[in-house]
Design a protein around this motif. Structure first.
Motif, PDB file in Angstrom:
ATOM      1  N   SER A 266      28.271  23.475  53.965  1.00 44.28           N
ATOM      2  CA  SER A 266      26.836  23.235  53.808  1.00 44.28           C
ATOM      3  C   SER A 266      26.537  21.953  53.046  1.00 44.28           C
ATOM      4  N   GLY A 267      27.582  21.214  52.642  1.00 46.93           N
ATOM      5  CA  GLY A 267      27.368  19.900  52.064  1.00 46.93           C
ATOM      6  C   GLY A 267      27.585  19.764  50.576  1.00 46.93           C
ATOM      7  N   VAL A 268      27.934  20.862  49.862  1.00 49.37           N
ATOM      8  CA  VAL A 268      28.172  20.726  48.426  1.00 49.37           C
ATOM      9  C   VAL A 268      29.389  19.828  48.197  1.00 49.37           C
ATOM     10  N   ASP A 269      29.477  19.259  47.006  1.00 49.99           N
ATOM     11  CA  ASP A 269      30.545  18.309  46.711  1.00 49.99           C
ATOM     12  C   ASP A 269      31.726  18.944  45.986  1.00 49.99           C
ATOM     13  N   GLU A 270      31.489  20.106  45.400  1.00 45.88           N
ATOM     14  CA  GLU A 270      32.536  20.738  44.593  1.00 45.88           C
ATOM     15  C   GLU A 270      32.349  22.250  44.580  1.00 45.88           C
ATOM     16  N   ILE A 271      33.455  22.969  44.739  1.00 43.61           N
ATOM     17  CA  ILE A 271      33.464  24.422  44.605  1.00 43.61           C
ATOM     18  C   ILE A 271      34.079  24.746  43.251  1.00 43.61           C
ATOM     19  N   GLN A 272      33.336  25.465  42.442  1.00 46.75           N
ATOM     20  CA  GLN A 272      33.810  25.823  41.105  1.00 46.75           C
ATOM     21  C   GLN A 272      34.048  27.327  41.039  1.00 46.75           C
ATOM     22  N   PHE A 273      35.304  27.715  40.822  1.00 49.16           N
ATOM     23  CA  PHE A 273      35.659  29.122  40.729  1.00 49.16           C
ATOM     24  C   PHE A 273      35.566  29.591  39.282  1.00 49.16           C
ATOM     25  N   ASP A 274      34.853  30.677  39.078  1.00 48.22           N
ATOM     26  CA  ASP A 274      34.764  31.337  37.783  1.00 48.22           C
ATOM     27  C   ASP A 274      35.344  32.744  37.943  1.00 48.22           C
ATOM     28  N   TYR A 275      35.696  33.372  36.841  1.00 52.15           N
ATOM     29  CA  TYR A 275      36.334  34.693  36.879  1.00 52.15           C
ATOM     30  C   TYR A 275      37.525  34.696  37.814  1.00 52.15           C
ATOM     31  N   VAL A 276      38.293  33.619  37.773  1.00 55.92           N
ATOM     32  CA  VAL A 276      39.518  33.552  38.569  1.00 55.92           C
ATOM     33  C   VAL A 276      40.631  34.104  37.680  1.00 55.92           C
ATOM     34  N   ARG A 277      40.566  35.429  37.504  1.00 52.76           N
ATOM     35  CA  ARG A 277      41.478  36.097  36.568  1.00 52.76           C
ATOM     36  C   ARG A 277      41.437  37.603  36.790  1.00 52.76           C
ATOM     37  N   PHE A 278      42.290  38.288  36.055  1.00 51.78           N
ATOM     38  CA  PHE A 278      42.290  39.740  36.000  1.00 51.78           C
ATOM     39  C   PHE A 278      41.429  40.182  34.817  1.00 51.78           C
ATOM     40  N   PRO A 279      41.006  41.456  34.803  1.00 55.06           N
ATOM     41  CA  PRO A 279      40.248  41.936  33.642  1.00 55.06           C
ATOM     42  C   PRO A 279      41.096  41.857  32.376  1.00 55.06           C
ATOM     43  N   ALA A 280      40.469  41.438  31.280  1.00 57.86           N
ATOM     44  CA  ALA A 280      41.204  41.248  30.024  1.00 57.86           C
ATOM     45  C   ALA A 280      40.944  42.366  29.027  1.00 57.86           C
ATOM     46  N   GLU A 281      39.965  43.212  29.293  1.00 54.80           N
ATOM     47  CA  GLU A 281      39.618  44.276  28.364  1.00 54.80           C
ATOM     48  C   GLU A 281      39.837  45.637  29.017  1.00 54.80           C
ATOM     49  N   GLY A 282      39.466  46.694  28.311  1.00 56.79           N
ATOM     50  CA  GLY A 282      39.614  48.042  28.848  1.00 56.79           C
ATOM     51  C   GLY A 282      41.040  48.556  28.748  1.00 56.79           C
ATOM     52  N   ASN A 283      41.250  49.762  29.276  1.00 61.69           N
ATOM     53  CA  ASN A 283      42.557  50.408  29.244  1.00 61.69           C
ATOM     54  C   ASN A 283      43.459  49.805  30.318  1.00 61.69           C
ATOM     55  N   GLN A 284      44.228  48.811  29.930  1.00 61.68           N
ATOM     56  CA  GLN A 284      45.061  48.087  30.887  1.00 61.68           C
ATOM     57  C   GLN A 284      46.152  48.979  31.498  1.00 61.68           C
ATOM     58  N   ALA A 285      46.655  49.918  30.728  1.00 64.12           N
ATOM     59  CA  ALA A 285      47.713  50.795  31.226  1.00 64.12           C
ATOM     60  C   ALA A 285      47.228  51.676  32.368  1.00 64.12           C
TER      61      ALA A 285
END
Length: 490
Positions: A266-285
């Motif tokens: 659509s013509g944008v110049d840059e794609i910026q990814f946010d939340y490119v990660r796993f959850p960092a909080e909560g019960n990880q186990a």
């Protein structure tokens, strides 16, 4: 046979009959013609709506009931060349001799209509070109307020804008057809190429922000694609909230790449990814992910693998790829690496720009500062120095997110903005992005005259020999990730 004389008389009689029959027919046709002329010239009709040729891009609308210029502006804004309802309504009034209302069966001229779809192309921009940007939500970007804010930022010296394509609630700001996309009636940005074209007309760099794996829509409406709870056998919750898609699920990854490619086209110049990660909080186990079927794979392998695929598909389209990452990732603590999967060294291979979110207020509990928000020099300088060291040799550009809000910060002011920009500039920062979730940029706007009039203190001159966001075949190389928070994202 009839006598010849009788035949002549009969022919004359027939001619008389035909002439008499033609008289009322001609009169009828004349009345129709007069009625059409009268209708075209009746009082109340705009002069331009009469028999003269219409200007290019002008459409004629016949009112089915009492209609206003305001209604017509709202109804046709998406397919017009105008950016706001107010300016479009004014143009409709001008085209109709000042008329603002139209009775039933009256015609109205609607100017500025464009052939659809609008086609806009990405503009080449050096990956280390200095960007001075503010962030806008999708709702703000698509509103008259957003258009005015973009104008003000441009006039103040800003040269770029970041706006939401998909936020962490999973809502998409532009029309996009996909089985996983949340269906809504009114998109904030109804015509993305048109919006991009407008920002380009101001000679500004266009950055589309996309929150990836923190996605309420996926977690709530497509439970099979969410992070799973080992104990409950249902979608997993982070601190009681159902908000995470599984970053390692191929369908989730493909969905996000599809959105990014749609936006890039659509013509944008840059794609910026946010939340490119796993959850960092909560019960990880208790959190179960698709990638764990392979005991050799780790979270950082998943993130790097996704970015490799995304970069390979997006960069040839002519867009830069940038990543938002936690500011604390500069410390490379094992607990952060293990939870988020944000291995900066690996991520830097598959992006052009890395944007650490180094909001001073978010470094709570670090380096023995009770009020980190009021120590911007310390946290920005040490963060940028650390990121520079980690990414040394990767070619990635460091363009930080800076704090444009007063949360946990008593000294927030235009001077606070100046301190952040100056500190970043002197510690490897190339340009800056201002974040305010409410899109209140009164303090940055107040600081910009000083920034622009003192370039040696606040700005950086880019080197001429740089890569650009055009299709390349060389090995990719850069990064950027995600975040969370109250008024922010870390």
């Amino acid at each position: 046979m009839f006598p010849k004389k009788f035949g002549v008389i009969s022919s004359a009689a027939l001619a008389i009959v035909l002439i008499l029959a033609a008289i009322p027919l001609a009169r009828h046709l004349q009345l129709i013609s007069q009625a059409r002329v009268s209708a075209a010239q009746q009082p109340g009709q705009p002069p331009a709506a009469q028999a003269t040729p219409l200007p290019p891009g002008t459409m004629v609308h016949t009112a089915k009931a009492l209609t206003t210029a305001l209604f017509l502006a709202r109804q046709n804004l998406t397919n017009s060349s105008y950016m706001t309802v107010a300016e479009f309504e004014h143009a409709i009034r001008d085209a109709n001799g000042g008329k603002a209302t139209f009775k039933k069966d009256e015609t109205a001229l609607i100017p500025g209509m464009e052939q659809q779809p609008v086609v806009e192309k990405s503009r080449p921009f050096p990956k280390d070109g200095e960007v001075r940007a503010i962030y806008l939500t999708g709702t703000t970007a698509g509103s008259a307020k957003g258009i005015e804010l973009i104008k003000r930022w441009h006039e103040a010296g800003g040269n770029a804008v970041v706006f939401d394509i998909k936020d962490s609630d999973g809502a998409i700001s532009v029309p996009f057809e996909h089985p996983l996309a949340r269906k809504i009636k009114n998109y904030p940005i109804t015509n993305l190429p048109k919006f991009v074209r407008y920002v380009h007309s101001l000679e500004m760099h266009v950055i589309a922000r996309q929150a990836l794996f923190r996605d309420d829509n996926i977690a709530k409406n497509h439970g099979a694609l969410a992070v799973q709870s080992r104990s409950l056998k249902q979608p997993w919750r982070e601190n009681g909230k159902l908000v995470w898609a599984d970053p390692s699920n191929p369908q989730v990854q493909d969905y996000n790449i599809a959105i990014a490619k749609h936006v890039a086209a659509s013509g944008v110049d840059e794609i910026q990814f946010d939340y490119v990660r796993f959850p960092a909080e909560g019960n990880q186990a208790d959190a179960l992910f698709a990638f764990q079927k392979d005991p050799k794979r780790q979270r950082d392998d998943v993130i790097a693998g996704f970015l490799e695929q995304a970069y390979a598909e997006l960069h040839p389209m002519g867009v830069l790829v940038s990543l938002d990452v936690f500011g604390v990732m500069a410390w490379q603590r094992q607990v952060d690496l293990r939870h988020t999967g944000q291995d900066i060294v690996k991520m830097a291979k598959f992006c052009d720009v890395l944007s650490p979110m180094i909001y001073p207020s978010h470094f709570f509990g670090m380096d023995n500062y009770k009020l980190p928000g009021d120590a911007p020099e310390h946290f920005i300088s040490i963060s940028m120095d650390r990121f520079e060291k980690i990414t040394d040799g990767s070619g990635v550009v460091l363009r930080p997110w800076l704090q444009a809000f007063r949360w946990r910060t008593k000294t927030y002011s235009p001077q606070y903005i100046l301190t952040q920009v100056s500190t970043s500039k002197h510690h490897h920062g190339n340009g800056f992005l201002f974040w305010n979730a409410a899109n209140d940029y009164s303090k940055p706007l107040a600081a910009m005259p000083v920034i622009m009039s003192h370039p040696k203190e606040y700005l950086r001159t880019p080197t001429p020999d740089v890569a650009q966001n055009v299709p390349v075949t060389a090995e990719p190389g850069k990064e950027k990730a995600a975040g969370t928070g109250p008024q922010t994202r870390q």
